[in-house]
Structure formats: structure tokens, C-alpha cells
Design a protein around this motif. Structure first.
Motif, mmCIF file in Angstrom:
data_model
loop_
_atom_site.group_PDB
_atom_site.id
_atom_site.type_symbol
_atom_site.label_atom_id
_atom_site.label_comp_id
_atom_site.label_asym_id
_atom_site.label_seq_id
_atom_site.Cartn_x
_atom_site.Cartn_y
_atom_site.Cartn_z
ATOM 1 N N ALA A 115 58.300 7.687 24.490
ATOM 2 C CA ALA A 115 57.366 9.012 24.158
ATOM 3 C C ALA A 115 57.208 8.856 22.540
ATOM 4 O O ALA A 115 55.906 9.281 22.418
ATOM 5 N N TRP A 116 58.055 8.433 22.003
ATOM 6 C CA TRP A 116 57.684 8.192 20.344
ATOM 7 C C TRP A 116 56.345 7.024 20.233
ATOM 8 O O TRP A 116 55.638 6.897 19.470
ATOM 9 N N VAL A 117 56.452 5.792 21.108
ATOM 10 C CA VAL A 117 55.679 4.910 21.025
ATOM 11 C C VAL A 117 54.430 5.366 21.370
ATOM 12 O O VAL A 117 53.343 5.063 20.782
ATOM 13 N N ILE A 118 53.974 6.409 22.511
ATOM 14 C CA ILE A 118 52.802 7.020 22.729
ATOM 15 C C ILE A 118 52.280 8.049 21.580
ATOM 16 O O ILE A 118 51.207 7.570 21.278
ATOM 17 N N LEU A 119 53.418 8.479 21.202
ATOM 18 C CA LEU A 119 53.039 9.441 19.998
ATOM 19 C C LEU A 119 52.353 8.540 18.731
ATOM 20 O O LEU A 119 51.400 9.074 18.228
ATOM 21 N N LEU A 120 53.132 7.414 18.484
ATOM 22 C CA LEU A 120 52.626 6.884 17.360
ATOM 23 C C LEU A 120 51.289 6.104 17.547
ATOM 24 O O LEU A 120 50.545 5.901 16.613
ATOM 25 N N ASN A 121 51.024 5.579 18.777
ATOM 26 C CA ASN A 121 49.623 5.276 18.947
ATOM 27 C C ASN A 121 48.500 6.123 19.565
ATOM 28 O O ASN A 121 47.578 5.786 19.180
ATOM 29 N N LYS A 122 48.880 7.261 19.632
ATOM 30 C CA LYS A 122 47.779 8.063 20.140
ATOM 31 C C LYS A 122 46.838 8.413 19.004
ATOM 32 O O LYS A 122 45.484 8.559 19.529
ATOM 33 N N PRO A 123 47.436 8.719 17.716
ATOM 34 C CA PRO A 123 46.084 8.758 16.582
ATOM 35 C C PRO A 123 45.222 7.803 16.490
ATOM 36 O O PRO A 123 44.028 7.891 16.080
ATOM 37 N N PHE A 124 45.541 6.359 16.967
ATOM 38 C CA PHE A 124 44.660 5.450 16.770
ATOM 39 C C PHE A 124 43.647 5.192 17.780
ATOM 40 O O PHE A 124 42.508 4.476 17.556
ATOM 41 N N TYR A 125 43.924 5.809 19.075
ATOM 42 C CA TYR A 125 42.811 5.507 20.081
ATOM 43 C C TYR A 125 41.493 6.146 19.831
ATOM 44 O O TYR A 125 40.642 5.120 19.966
ATOM 45 N N PRO A 126 41.250 7.056 19.224
ATOM 46 C CA PRO A 126 39.998 7.600 18.801
ATOM 47 C C PRO A 126 39.210 6.699 17.990
ATOM 48 O O PRO A 126 38.103 6.199 18.107
ATOM 49 N N LEU A 127 40.098 5.931 17.042
ATOM 50 C CA LEU A 127 39.477 5.048 16.104
ATOM 51 C C LEU A 127 39.335 3.784 16.721
ATOM 52 O O LEU A 127 38.112 3.376 16.363
#
Length: 189
Positions: free
Chosen positions: A25-37
Motif C-alpha cells: 500500500a505504501w509503495v503504491i501511495l508513494l508512486n501514485k503522485p508520479f503517474y500523472p507526471l
């Protein structure tokens, strides 16, 4: 007045399966903000549409906190939240973008996150993920953002790499974990 926060010293240690769930869950959370970029950088388009992928963030954030109260609920929540997030992102981007490949990660989480006595949770969640996948393929209509065929090829490449990375991380994270051992607190869950 009841104590509002539990210190790390007071909080019970999580069992290995729940700890693995929280880590993912933390790995997904940390990666989510970068996906739109990534989407914007690679396609030069769809920044506003890809910002919609951040809507699932609070639900992933709830999983580590849920784990302290109910390890089983947290282990159920991760594939459920992942499945619904994948459905939403597939509606945003369309199946041709490869977002529906994330259903594979949800199925893998269901396969690895439960103990033998939680078989019916595992079977039910497997059916749920598969049913939502079928809906994503045949029942959600056109994507919310129209992409060029070149952009779709780029997104498919991005999502294929991301899913393969996530699957590898899930496999490594769950490697060697005992699935039949349980703590007394888990019996109450």
C-alpha cells in the motif's frame, strides 16, 4: 480523556502477511503522485485526465491505518481498492492503454495475502476482481479521455512496465512468508 494516538511502542506488531500488505500500500501511495507526471511527460497530453488517478490515494492511505485495527480487513481492502482504482483508471484511459493489466496485480494480491482458513475470502475476492475485469472490458464504454493511437501505445508500454514491476515487487515482498501461522488477534478478525 481517551488517548487519541497510539505510539509505536504501544501498537501491536503486524503479522507478516499484513505487514506485506501495508508495504505494498505504501509503495503504491508513494508512486501514485508520479503517474500523472509520467503520462504528461511521455505523451504531452492528458495531464488533467491523469490527475484523476490520484482520487484513489485516500483509500490506499487508509489501508495502513486499518491494518492496526483489523489485519484481515486491511488484507481484503488492498485488492478491493486496487480493483476499483483499476476500473476507474481503465474508464479514464481505456483498455487500449493497458491500465486493465493492474487487475493481474490485484489477483496476485488475493492469491498471496490470505491464510488457508480464509479460503472463502480468497475465493470471493478472486471472483470480484475477475467480474470487475469483465465489466471493464465489456461494460464501461468509451474512455473519458480520447488518446491518439501513438499515445495509447506509449501508455500501454508505461503500464506494462509498471505492472511487471509491481508484480515483481509483490512476489519479492511475499517470498517466504508463512501463510498458515496466525496471531491470536487475527482469530478475532
Amino acid at each position: 480523556m481517551a488517548q487519541l494516538f497510539i505510539t509505536a511502542k504501544q501498537a501491536p506488531a503486524l503479522d507478516p502477511l499484513t505487514r506485506a500488505t501495508v508495504t505494498i500500500a505504501w509503495v503504491i501511495l508513494l508512486n501514485k503522485p508520479f503517474y500523472p507526471l509520467y503520462v504528461w511527460y511521455l505523451t504531452g497530453d492528458g495531464l488533467f485526465a491523469s490527475l484523476g488517478t490520484l482520487l484513489g490515494t485516500p483509500f490506499f492511505l487508509a489501508i495502513p491505518f486499518l491494518a492496526r485495527h483489523s489485519p484481515l480487513a486491511a488484507r481484503i481492502a488492498l485488492p478491493v481498492v486496487g480493483t476499483l482504482d483499476t476500473l476507474f483508471e481503465t474508464k479514464l484511459f481505456g483498455s487500449a492503454s493497458g491500465t486493465d493489466l493492474y487487475f493481474a496485480a490485484c489477483i496476485m494480491l488475493v492469491a498471496l495475502s490470505f491464510r488457508a482458513h480464509e479460503l472463502w475470502w480468497q475465493r470471493g475476492l478472486t471472483a470480484f476482481v475477475f467480474l470487475v475485469f469483465v465489466v471493464s472490458r465489456y461494460g464501461i464504454g468509451a474512455p473519458l479521455h480520447v488518446w491518439s493511437s501513438e499515445d495509447l501505445a506509449t501508455l500501454l508500454n508505461l503500464n506494462t512496465f509498471a505492472v511487471a514491476s509491481l508484480l515483481a515487487f509483490i512476489a519479492l515482498n511475499h517470498a517466504g512468508l508463512e501463510r498458515d501461522a496466525e496471531r491470536p488477534a487475527d482469530k478475532a478478525s
